[in-house]
Design an enzyme around this catalytic site. Structure first.
Site, PDB file in Angstrom:
ATOM      1  N   GLY A  26       6.882   5.604  -2.967  1.00 22.50           N
ATOM      2  CA  GLY A  26       5.954   5.603  -1.835  1.00 22.50           C
ATOM      3  C   GLY A  26       4.558   5.995  -2.268  1.00 22.50           C
ATOM      4  CG  ASN A  27       1.104   3.908  -1.957  1.00 26.32           C
ATOM      5  OD1 ASN A  27       1.961   3.605  -2.768  1.00 26.32           O
ATOM      6  ND2 ASN A  27       0.003   3.223  -1.809  1.00 26.32           N
ATOM      7  NE  ARG A  28      -0.928  12.969  -2.814  1.00 24.62           N
ATOM      8  CZ  ARG A  28      -1.812  13.794  -3.380  1.00 24.62           C
ATOM      9  NH1 ARG A  28      -2.040  13.725  -4.668  1.00 24.62           N
ATOM     10  NH2 ARG A  28      -2.447  14.677  -2.646  1.00 24.62           N
TER      11      ARG A  28
END
Ligand code: C5P
Length: 217
Positions: A26-28
């Site tokens: 996932g992305n932050r």
């Protein structure tokens, strides 16, 4: 400037791409900027649809929220929510997803120190919306950059055929991820440039929507 009667579609938050039943890539992203935009647009009388990745934020008053997890789900939800007058892509969409999801938890193997995952590109939702037969009148993207902010942001504006792009420099204290405050530089066609903030994400959302509303008038 009012957005009364305008249909505004916003994407926010990260996407999670499952590797196995307990892990993901996932992305932050806290989703705060996108949620602030949805809140501000609803306050200004717009009919707002918010497609949200996995975040723990309350739904802003008067906003219709669609929860999704993966980039593929976000893509499907955004396309199904068209047409709209304005699309604002504030989500941090994962660029790659595992080619396949392991049916059971991937186990460590004695004596094996590496694990190779094969990833494939996800659809670029923003770029697709910008060339869609039902293209919103205004398509706005975000760019989170650590360096060469203007060059990369303007590159994306052109390549993805956007009307505006809001760039934020990540890695600066008090701006970007998780923070309630942020600073943006908005770039548009014909050399348009406007610095917004540092300010709360709510204030920035109001300012950004003002720039957008002027272009719809
Ligand atoms: O190319 P990059 O990911 O930096 O572009 C950021 C912009 O593109 C954001 O507005 C983001 O929401 C959008 N995007 C998208 N679908 C992707 C990747 C990015 O809509 N697969």
């Amino acid at each position: 400037m009012s957005l009364r009667g305008r249909r505004v579609l916003v994407s926010a938050g990260p996407t999670f791409e499952d590797i196995d039943p307990v892990r993901f890539i996932g992305n932050r992203s806290s989703g705060k900027m996108g949620f602030a935009i949805a809140e501000s647009a609803a306050r200004q009388g717009a009919d707002v649809v918010l497609v949200a990745g996995p975040v723990s934020l309350p739904t802003p008053a008067g906003v219709s929220r669609i929860d999704v997890r993966s980039a593929a789900q976000m893509h499907a939800a955004v396309m199904a929510a068209l047409p709209a007058d304005i699309y604002i892509g504030a989500a941090a969409v994962a660029d790659f997803t595992p080619l396949s999801v392991a049916p059971g938890k991937i186990k460590k193997q004695a004596g094996v120190d590496t694990l190779t995952l094969e990833l494939v590109r996800t659809p670029d939702i923003l770029a697709e919306v910008a060339v869609h037969p039902r293209r919103p009148r205004l398509v706005v993207g975000f760019a989170a950059e650590t360096d060469h902010v203007e060059q990369y942001a303007r590159g994306k504006l052109e390549k993805k055929k956007l009307d505006l792009i809001a760039a934020n420099r990540v890695g600066i204290v008090g701006s970007g991820f998780e923070s309630d405050d942020n600073a943006l530089v908005v770039y548009g066609r014909d050399g348009f440039e406007r610095a917004l903030g540092p300010a709360s994400k709510i204030e920035l959302a109001d300012n950004l929507l003002e720039l957008i509303a002027v272009r719809l008038a």
